[in-house]
Motif scaffolding. Structure first.
Motif, mmCIF file in Angstrom:
data_model
loop_
_atom_site.group_PDB
_atom_site.id
_atom_site.type_symbol
_atom_site.label_atom_id
_atom_site.label_comp_id
_atom_site.label_asym_id
_atom_site.label_seq_id
_atom_site.Cartn_x
_atom_site.Cartn_y
_atom_site.Cartn_z
ATOM 1 N N GLN A 1 10.900 -0.605 11.895
ATOM 2 C CA GLN A 1 11.858 -1.623 12.324
ATOM 3 C C GLN A 1 11.160 -2.625 13.240
ATOM 4 O OE1 GLN A 1 15.132 0.429 14.192
ATOM 5 N NE2 GLN A 1 16.277 0.599 12.290
ATOM 6 N N GLN A 2 11.801 -3.765 13.420
ATOM 7 C CA GLN A 2 11.357 -4.778 14.398
ATOM 8 C C GLN A 2 9.886 -5.146 14.197
ATOM 9 O OE1 GLN A 2 12.458 -2.484 17.885
ATOM 10 N NE2 GLN A 2 14.368 -3.644 18.125
ATOM 11 N N LEU A 3 9.543 -5.466 12.977
ATOM 12 C CA LEU A 3 8.159 -5.830 12.662
ATOM 13 C C LEU A 3 7.860 -7.241 13.158
ATOM 14 C CD1 LEU A 3 6.237 -5.033 9.459
ATOM 15 C CD2 LEU A 3 6.226 -7.387 10.281
ATOM 16 N N ARG A 4 6.676 -7.397 13.757
ATOM 17 C CA ARG A 4 6.254 -8.701 14.279
ATOM 18 C C ARG A 4 4.799 -8.953 13.893
ATOM 19 N NH1 ARG A 4 4.402 -10.752 19.446
ATOM 20 N NH2 ARG A 4 4.226 -8.606 20.230
ATOM 21 N N LEU A 5 4.540 -10.132 13.347
ATOM 22 C CA LEU A 5 3.180 -10.517 12.966
ATOM 23 C C LEU A 5 2.424 -11.010 14.196
ATOM 24 C CD1 LEU A 5 1.256 -10.946 10.493
ATOM 25 C CD2 LEU A 5 2.109 -13.303 10.430
ATOM 26 N N LEU A 6 1.210 -10.468 14.398
ATOM 27 C CA LEU A 6 0.382 -10.853 15.538
ATOM 28 C C LEU A 6 -0.708 -11.834 15.097
ATOM 29 C CD1 LEU A 6 0.019 -7.321 17.199
ATOM 30 C CD2 LEU A 6 1.748 -9.086 17.639
ATOM 31 N N ASP A 7 -1.405 -12.403 16.062
ATOM 32 C CA ASP A 7 -2.417 -13.419 15.752
ATOM 33 C C ASP A 7 -3.770 -12.829 15.363
ATOM 34 O OD1 ASP A 7 -0.652 -15.502 16.268
ATOM 35 O OD2 ASP A 7 -1.147 -15.556 18.408
ATOM 36 N N SER A 8 -4.065 -11.619 15.789
ATOM 37 C CA SER A 8 -5.395 -11.042 15.572
ATOM 38 C C SER A 8 -5.617 -10.681 14.099
ATOM 39 C CB SER A 8 -5.593 -9.803 16.448
ATOM 40 O OG SER A 8 -4.509 -8.912 16.281
ATOM 41 N N THR A 9 -6.836 -10.894 13.630
ATOM 42 C CA THR A 9 -7.224 -10.568 12.255
ATOM 43 C C THR A 9 -8.467 -9.686 12.272
ATOM 44 O OG1 THR A 9 -8.599 -12.546 12.054
ATOM 45 C CG2 THR A 9 -6.300 -12.732 11.354
ATOM 46 N N ASP A 10 -8.676 -8.966 11.187
ATOM 47 C CA ASP A 10 -9.851 -8.100 11.050
ATOM 48 C C ASP A 10 -10.312 -8.160 9.599
ATOM 49 O OD1 ASP A 10 -11.777 -6.136 10.899
ATOM 50 O OD2 ASP A 10 -10.649 -4.650 12.034
ATOM 51 N N GLU A 11 -11.410 -8.873 9.346
ATOM 52 C CA GLU A 11 -11.899 -9.074 7.992
ATOM 53 C C GLU A 11 -12.466 -7.803 7.375
ATOM 54 O OE1 GLU A 11 -11.542 -11.715 6.128
ATOM 55 O OE2 GLU A 11 -10.471 -12.752 7.746
ATOM 56 N N SER A 12 -12.665 -6.751 8.190
ATOM 57 C CA SER A 12 -13.213 -5.498 7.649
ATOM 58 C C SER A 12 -12.139 -4.622 7.004
ATOM 59 C CB SER A 12 -13.907 -4.707 8.757
ATOM 60 O OG SER A 12 -12.964 -4.191 9.693
ATOM 61 N N ILE A 13 -10.866 -5.004 7.122
ATOM 62 C CA ILE A 13 -9.800 -4.210 6.521
ATOM 63 C C ILE A 13 -9.953 -4.239 5.002
ATOM 64 C CG2 ILE A 13 -7.312 -3.953 6.254
ATOM 65 C CD1 ILE A 13 -8.338 -3.329 9.061
ATOM 66 N N PRO A 14 -10.016 -3.072 4.350
ATOM 67 C CA PRO A 14 -10.216 -3.058 2.893
ATOM 68 C C PRO A 14 -8.937 -3.423 2.147
ATOM 69 C CG PRO A 14 -9.892 -0.829 3.689
ATOM 70 C CD PRO A 14 -9.914 -1.714 4.916
ATOM 71 N N SER A 15 -9.080 -3.701 0.868
ATOM 72 C CA SER A 15 -7.903 -3.878 0.026
ATOM 73 C C SER A 15 -7.306 -2.507 -0.281
ATOM 74 C CB SER A 15 -8.282 -4.574 -1.286
ATOM 75 O OG SER A 15 -9.073 -3.696 -2.087
ATOM 76 N N LEU A 16 -6.090 -2.492 -0.759
ATOM 77 C CA LEU A 16 -5.447 -1.222 -1.094
ATOM 78 C C LEU A 16 -6.207 -0.503 -2.203
ATOM 79 C CD1 LEU A 16 -2.972 0.643 -0.595
ATOM 80 C CD2 LEU A 16 -1.853 -0.568 -2.486
ATOM 81 N N GLN A 17 -6.654 -1.265 -3.209
ATOM 82 C CA GLN A 17 -7.378 -0.642 -4.317
ATOM 83 C C GLN A 17 -8.694 -0.040 -3.844
ATOM 84 O OE1 GLN A 17 -5.881 -0.193 -7.166
ATOM 85 N NE2 GLN A 17 -4.132 -1.364 -6.410
ATOM 86 N N ALA A 18 -9.402 -0.734 -2.949
ATOM 87 C CA ALA A 18 -10.656 -0.201 -2.414
ATOM 88 C C ALA A 18 -10.393 1.049 -1.574
ATOM 89 C CB ALA A 18 -11.366 -1.263 -1.578
#
Length: 300
Positions: free
Chosen positions: A197-214
């Motif tokens: 519940q109460q989901l909020r999008l933040l500004d921080s990003t992380d390019e190392s996050i894999p795709s779901l398939q990977a």
């Protein structure tokens, strides 16, 4: 719609900005003819707006209408059934468009095909988990995963509720529920979306996050133990349709299971009742017995 208008739609989608004179020269017609075509497209709902000035021209809004599909009758029937199926999957990302898409698509078909679909609908249906109408969460999670953005949300588990932050890897639908694997600190945890519940999008990003398939293809480096299960003949048939145990060979299933997943695995095995026996390891046997004893205690 004539071929020139369809070609204009495709050209606009590829170039994003153009002038009426450029289109007139490309199609060998007058500027006035092109302007009439553009007016007709706007009346159909094609989202155009005009930019004035030296570098101005017509531009398509980001949420544009894409060119129509050219389908055979069998393909049209199959597509309609797919749309109807998606209407039954709860909380489908961007799901608000499903009913609109089905109605718009149906009304664009020839009358004889519409009549065939009306008759066909009497002979097919899709039964799914009703869901809890959290479509907005699946859409926002999917967008965050694509953009590798961090999210903050409140999660309700057996141990209570708490607010946490994580980088979603994606979402997948299994057994009537949406699941979100996400990186929390240095670990990947699995969350059920209907408990968020109460989901909020933040500004921080992380390019190392894999795709779901990977992520699905990656090795699980958590500490685990080999699990050996023995199913009855009937249990084996059930297991072959279970994403967790479908690699069963004969009546036996073997696989590595992370220790922290033993409670989840035990609960899954309870659903098989007497059709499965845990051969090893002992901790999983104990987890199953403990859950059985708790169930039986309600009737003592």
């Amino acid at each position: 719609m004539n071929g020139r208008k369809l070609a204009i739609m495709r050209l606009m989608d590829s170039r994003k900005k153009f002038t009426a004179r450029e289109l007139a020269e490309r199609f060998g017609v007058s500027v006035r003819t092109i302007q009439r075509d553009l007016d007709a497209l706007q009346e159909m709902g094609f989202p155009l707006y005009t930019e004035v000035g030296v570098n101005g021209g017509y531009k398509v809004l980001p949420n544009r209408i894409l060119p129509p599909l050219q389908l055979t009758q069998h393909e049209a029937l199959g597509l309609f059934l797919m749309i109807k199926y998606l209407q039954r999957v709860p909380d489908f990302p961007y799901g608000s468009m499903r009913e609109h898409l089905a109605e718009q698509y149906f009304s664009s078909l020839p009358q004889d095909v519409q009549d065939l679909i009306v008759r066909m609908r009497e002979h097919v249906t899709f039964i799914q988990h009703p869901g809890e109408h959290l479509e907005i969460l699946t859409t926002e999670i999917l967008n965050a995963a694509v953009d590798k953005k961090e999210i903050e949300f409140t999660y309700h588990s057996r141990n209570g509720s708490k607010t946490t932050r994580a980088y979603p890897i994606g979402i997948y639908y299994d057994g009537g529920f949406w699941y979100m694997p996400a990186r929390h600190k240095e670990r990947v945890l699995l969350y059920r979306v209907d408990r968020m519940q109460q989901l909020r999008l933040l500004d921080s990003t992380d390019e190392s996050i894999p795709s779901l398939q990977a992520w699905f293809k990656s090795e699980d480096d958590r500490e685990g133990a080999e699990v050996v299960l023995h199913f009855t003949e009937f249990g084996s048939r059930l297991a072959r349709s279970d994403v967790l145990f479908n690699s069963i060979q004969g009546n036996e299933w073997r696989g590595m299971v992370p220790l922290e997943e033993f409670p989840f695995t035990a609960r899954k095995l309870l659903a098989y009742g007497p059709e499965v026996k845990v051969v090893s390891p002992a901790p999983l046997q104990h987890a199953v017995r403990e859950m059985l004893e708790k169930s039986l205690s309600q009737y003592s």
